[in-house]
Design a protein around this motif. Structure first.
Motif, PDB file in Angstrom:
ATOM      1  N   LYS A  14      20.432 -26.469  -4.507  1.00  0.00           N
ATOM      2  CA  LYS A  14      20.778 -27.886  -4.405  1.00  0.00           C
ATOM      3  C   LYS A  14      20.437 -28.640  -5.681  1.00  0.00           C
ATOM      4  O   LYS A  14      21.099 -29.595  -6.041  1.00  0.00           O
ATOM      5  N   ALA A  15      19.408 -28.223  -6.366  1.00  0.00           N
ATOM      6  CA  ALA A  15      19.023 -28.896  -7.603  1.00  0.00           C
ATOM      7  C   ALA A  15      20.069 -28.721  -8.697  1.00  0.00           C
ATOM      8  O   ALA A  15      20.120 -29.511  -9.642  1.00  0.00           O
ATOM      9  N   ASP A  16      20.915 -27.703  -8.572  1.00  0.00           N
ATOM     10  CA  ASP A  16      21.936 -27.433  -9.585  1.00  0.00           C
ATOM     11  C   ASP A  16      23.251 -28.154  -9.323  1.00  0.00           C
ATOM     12  O   ASP A  16      24.160 -28.097 -10.150  1.00  0.00           O
ATOM     13  N   LEU A  17      23.379 -28.832  -8.182  1.00  0.00           N
ATOM     14  CA  LEU A  17      24.623 -29.514  -7.856  1.00  0.00           C
ATOM     15  C   LEU A  17      24.708 -30.856  -8.582  1.00  0.00           C
ATOM     16  O   LEU A  17      23.691 -31.503  -8.820  1.00  0.00           O
ATOM     17  N   PRO A  18      25.933 -31.298  -8.928  1.00  0.00           N
ATOM     18  CA  PRO A  18      26.083 -32.596  -9.587  1.00  0.00           C
ATOM     19  C   PRO A  18      25.624 -33.728  -8.674  1.00  0.00           C
ATOM     20  O   PRO A  18      25.685 -33.629  -7.459  1.00  0.00           O
ATOM     21  N   GLU A  19      25.200 -34.810  -9.288  1.00  0.00           N
ATOM     22  CA  GLU A  19      24.658 -35.937  -8.542  1.00  0.00           C
ATOM     23  C   GLU A  19      25.229 -37.244  -9.080  1.00  0.00           C
ATOM     24  O   GLU A  19      25.499 -37.373 -10.264  1.00  0.00           O
ATOM     25  N   LYS A  20      25.425 -38.212  -8.189  1.00  0.00           N
ATOM     26  CA  LYS A  20      25.889 -39.550  -8.566  1.00  0.00           C
ATOM     27  C   LYS A  20      25.007 -40.578  -7.878  1.00  0.00           C
ATOM     28  O   LYS A  20      24.298 -40.265  -6.935  1.00  0.00           O
ATOM     29  N   LEU A  21      25.107 -41.827  -8.332  1.00  0.00           N
ATOM     30  CA  LEU A  21      24.355 -42.923  -7.740  1.00  0.00           C
ATOM     31  C   LEU A  21      25.321 -43.822  -6.987  1.00  0.00           C
ATOM     32  O   LEU A  21      26.313 -44.278  -7.543  1.00  0.00           O
ATOM     33  N   CYS A  22      25.049 -44.076  -5.722  1.00  0.00           N
ATOM     34  CA  CYS A  22      25.900 -44.934  -4.901  1.00  0.00           C
ATOM     35  C   CYS A  22      25.718 -46.381  -5.371  1.00  0.00           C
ATOM     36  O   CYS A  22      24.588 -46.875  -5.430  1.00  0.00           O
ATOM     37  N   ARG A  32      29.352 -32.447  -2.423  1.00  0.00           N
ATOM     38  CA  ARG A  32      29.563 -31.759  -1.148  1.00  0.00           C
ATOM     39  C   ARG A  32      30.852 -30.965  -1.243  1.00  0.00           C
ATOM     40  O   ARG A  32      31.775 -31.333  -1.947  1.00  0.00           O
ATOM     41  N   ARG A  33      30.897 -29.898  -0.486  1.00  0.00           N
ATOM     42  CA  ARG A  33      32.059 -29.018  -0.532  1.00  0.00           C
ATOM     43  C   ARG A  33      33.355 -29.752  -0.195  1.00  0.00           C
ATOM     44  O   ARG A  33      34.395 -29.515  -0.797  1.00  0.00           O
ATOM     45  N   LYS A  34      33.291 -30.693   0.759  1.00  0.00           N
ATOM     46  CA  LYS A  34      34.505 -31.412   1.154  1.00  0.00           C
ATOM     47  C   LYS A  34      35.007 -32.347   0.053  1.00  0.00           C
ATOM     48  O   LYS A  34      36.137 -32.798   0.095  1.00  0.00           O
TER      49      LYS A  34
END
Length: 64
Positions: A14-22, A32-34
């Motif tokens: 999970k730490a390797d997944l891209p992240e954004k700020l809402c 998320r996969r979807k």
């Protein structure tokens, strides 16, 4: 019946997944996969934030 002997690829950490700020709740959310096909256009972490998304907050205002 024989089952396949190949290994299934492991999921990325999970730490390797891209992240954004809402922009509404100012919380970070991860890929998320979807959202795989439309990750570039995803702006909000949830449907609730998307509905309330017309009023974007200033990140410095959330600290007060």
């Amino acid at each position: 019946m024989a089952r396949g002997k190949g290994r299934v690829a492991s999921k990325p950490a999970k730490a390797d997944l891209p992240e954004k700020l809402c922009p509404v709740c100012l919380r970070p959310f991860r890929w998320r996969r979807k959202w795989a096909r439309e990750w570039d256009s995803v702006r909000y972490c949830s449907e609730r934030c998307r509905r309330a998304g017309t009023t974007e907050r200033d990140p410095s205002a959330a600290q007060a």
